[in-house]
Design a protein around this motif. Structure first.
Motif, PDB file in Angstrom:
ATOM      1  N   UNK A  74       0.737  -1.224  -0.457  1.00 47.97           N
ATOM      2  CA  UNK A  74      -0.026   0.125  -0.502  1.00 47.97           C
ATOM      3  C   UNK A  74       0.584   1.359  -0.565  1.00 47.97           C
ATOM      4  N   UNK A  75       1.776   1.220   0.649  1.00 50.78           N
ATOM      5  CA  UNK A  75       2.777   2.580   0.795  1.00 50.78           C
ATOM      6  C   UNK A  75       3.175   2.595  -0.307  1.00 50.78           C
ATOM      7  N   UNK A  76       3.952   1.383  -0.991  1.00 45.75           N
ATOM      8  CA  UNK A  76       5.061   1.718  -2.262  1.00 45.75           C
ATOM      9  C   UNK A  76       4.014   1.934  -3.218  1.00 45.75           C
ATOM     10  N   UNK A  77       2.658   1.720  -3.214  1.00 44.46           N
ATOM     11  CA  UNK A  77       1.422   1.403  -5.225  1.00 44.46           C
ATOM     12  C   UNK A  77       0.960   2.649  -5.176  1.00 44.46           C
ATOM     13  N   UNK A  78       1.216   3.393  -4.227  1.00 49.12           N
ATOM     14  CA  UNK A  78      -0.161   4.679  -4.003  1.00 49.12           C
ATOM     15  C   UNK A  78       0.806   6.123  -4.545  1.00 49.12           C
ATOM     16  N   UNK A  79       0.027   6.373  -5.139  1.00 46.88           N
ATOM     17  CA  UNK A  79       0.860   7.226  -6.317  1.00 46.88           C
ATOM     18  C   UNK A  79      -0.583   9.094  -5.680  1.00 46.88           C
ATOM     19  N   UNK A  80      -1.117   8.868  -4.862  1.00 47.51           N
ATOM     20  CA  UNK A  80      -1.476  10.314  -4.320  1.00 47.51           C
ATOM     21  C   UNK A  80      -3.099   9.915  -3.290  1.00 47.51           C
ATOM     22  N   UNK A  81      -3.498  10.791  -2.648  1.00 48.67           N
ATOM     23  CA  UNK A  81      -4.364  10.556  -2.326  1.00 48.67           C
ATOM     24  C   UNK A  81      -5.549  10.676  -2.433  1.00 48.67           C
ATOM     25  N   UNK A  82      -6.159   9.666  -2.253  1.00 41.43           N
ATOM     26  CA  UNK A  82      -7.543   9.399  -3.464  1.00 41.43           C
ATOM     27  C   UNK A  82      -7.442   9.468  -4.713  1.00 41.43           C
ATOM     28  N   UNK A  83      -6.096   9.112  -5.451  1.00 39.18           N
ATOM     29  CA  UNK A  83      -6.001   8.461  -6.404  1.00 39.18           C
ATOM     30  C   UNK A  83      -7.229   7.601  -6.953  1.00 39.18           C
ATOM     31  N   UNK A  84      -8.183   7.329  -7.687  1.00 40.99           N
ATOM     32  CA  UNK A  84      -8.600   6.462  -8.616  1.00 40.99           C
ATOM     33  C   UNK A  84      -7.885   5.762  -9.423  1.00 40.99           C
ATOM     34  N   UNK A  85      -7.435   4.184  -9.338  1.00 39.79           N
ATOM     35  CA  UNK A  85      -7.042   3.431 -10.215  1.00 39.79           C
ATOM     36  C   UNK A  85      -5.365   2.616 -10.208  1.00 39.79           C
ATOM     37  N   UNK A  86      -5.111   3.236  -8.380  1.00 40.45           N
ATOM     38  CA  UNK A  86      -3.978   2.718  -7.543  1.00 40.45           C
ATOM     39  C   UNK A  86      -4.014   1.489  -7.124  1.00 40.45           C
ATOM     40  N   UNK A  87      -4.325   0.590  -7.610  1.00 45.77           N
ATOM     41  CA  UNK A  87      -5.139  -1.239  -6.884  1.00 45.77           C
ATOM     42  C   UNK A  87      -6.112  -1.501  -6.156  1.00 45.77           C
ATOM     43  N   UNK A  88      -5.682  -2.835  -5.493  1.00 44.05           N
ATOM     44  CA  UNK A  88      -6.458  -3.494  -4.542  1.00 44.05           C
ATOM     45  C   UNK A  88      -5.727  -4.281  -4.372  1.00 44.05           C
ATOM     46  N   UNK A  89      -5.794  -5.288  -3.192  1.00 47.83           N
ATOM     47  CA  UNK A  89      -5.526  -5.402  -2.510  1.00 47.83           C
ATOM     48  C   UNK A  89      -6.159  -6.965  -2.292  1.00 47.83           C
ATOM     49  N   UNK A  90      -6.089  -8.174  -2.599  1.00 45.87           N
ATOM     50  CA  UNK A  90      -7.271  -9.152  -1.905  1.00 45.87           C
ATOM     51  C   UNK A  90      -6.065 -10.292  -1.668  1.00 45.87           C
ATOM     52  N   UNK A  91      -6.468 -11.289   0.114  1.00 44.30           N
ATOM     53  CA  UNK A  91      -5.806 -12.045   0.781  1.00 44.30           C
ATOM     54  C   UNK A  91      -6.839 -13.480   1.283  1.00 44.30           C
ATOM     55  N   UNK A  92      -6.502 -14.129   1.034  1.00 48.99           N
ATOM     56  CA  UNK A  92      -7.075 -15.287   0.858  1.00 48.99           C
ATOM     57  C   UNK A  92      -6.302 -16.425   1.748  1.00 48.99           C
ATOM     58  N   UNK A  93      -7.130 -17.664   2.127  1.00 48.70           N
ATOM     59  CA  UNK A  93      -7.020 -18.920   2.956  1.00 48.70           C
ATOM     60  C   UNK A  93      -5.975 -19.813   1.625  1.00 48.70           C
ATOM     61  N   UNK A  94      -5.173 -20.081   2.077  1.00 45.69           N
ATOM     62  CA  UNK A  94      -4.357 -21.185   0.850  1.00 45.69           C
ATOM     63  C   UNK A  94      -4.406 -22.464   1.971  1.00 45.69           C
ATOM     64  N   UNK A  95      -5.379 -22.761   1.110  1.00 47.33           N
ATOM     65  CA  UNK A  95      -5.400 -24.698   1.657  1.00 47.33           C
ATOM     66  C   UNK A  95      -4.569 -25.490   1.509  1.00 47.33           C
ATOM     67  N   UNK A  96      -3.691 -25.648   1.433  1.00 48.68           N
ATOM     68  CA  UNK A  96      -2.679 -26.996   0.793  1.00 48.68           C
ATOM     69  C   UNK A  96      -2.060 -25.958  -0.237  1.00 48.68           C
ATOM     70  N   UNK A  97      -0.138 -25.957  -0.021  1.00 51.07           N
ATOM     71  CA  UNK A  97       0.961 -25.497  -1.369  1.00 51.07           C
ATOM     72  C   UNK A  97       1.720 -27.091  -1.289  1.00 51.07           C
ATOM     73  N   UNK A  98       2.345 -26.877  -2.691  1.00 46.78           N
ATOM     74  CA  UNK A  98       3.453 -28.201  -2.422  1.00 46.78           C
ATOM     75  C   UNK A  98       4.263 -27.916  -3.447  1.00 46.78           C
ATOM     76  N   UNK A  99       5.713 -28.911  -3.486  1.00 43.93           N
ATOM     77  CA  UNK A  99       6.724 -28.425  -4.562  1.00 43.93           C
ATOM     78  C   UNK A  99       7.137 -29.436  -5.344  1.00 43.93           C
ATOM     79  N   UNK A 100       6.701 -29.031  -6.664  1.00 42.80           N
ATOM     80  CA  UNK A 100       6.374 -30.063  -8.116  1.00 42.80           C
ATOM     81  C   UNK A 100       8.014 -30.331  -7.415  1.00 42.80           C
TER      82      UNK A 100
END
Length: 107
Positions: A74-100
């Motif tokens: 958030x600190x490094x992707x922001x271009x200015x206060x209230x600027x549209x289009x700076x982006x979005x961050x989504x956080x979700x659970x990871x059920x499993x991960x495997x090393x191929x």
């Protein structure tokens, strides 16, 4: 473990990746994408752009690291206060991960 998906402006990617690496979060997958947010694109003069270039950064981190990683992005992707289009961050659970290569489960 948590998956963090950050959709950010392309010109902010190198700064965000550098700051994440400096904070000891070097493992990131980066994907070039196009899209639009709630503003439904951008009109510049008579030209309407409904597909805006963005980058998606994908990371899997331990649950206790989520707030630090999100804060860095958030600190490094922001271009200015209230600027549209700076982006979005989504956080979700990871059920499993495997090393191929090894077949080992990471969780």
């Amino acid at each position: 473990m948590k998956m963090i998906r950050a959709i950010i402006r392309p010109e902010k990617v190198s700064t965000v990746l550098s700051e994440l690496a400096d904070a000891n979060y070097p493992a990131v997958t980066k994907i070039d994408v196009v899209g639009r947010g709630k503003q439904r694109g951008v009109k510049v003069g008579d030209i309407y752009y409904d597909e805006i270039p963005k980058e998606i950064l994908l990371m899997v981190v331990e649950e206790d690291a989520v707030s630090e990683v999100v804060s860095i992005i958030m600190k490094n992707a922001k271009t200015g206060e209230g600027t549209f289009g700076d982006g979005k961050i989504f956080v979700s659970e990871v059920e499993a991960a495997y090393t191929i290569s090894t077949g080992k489960a990471e969780l």
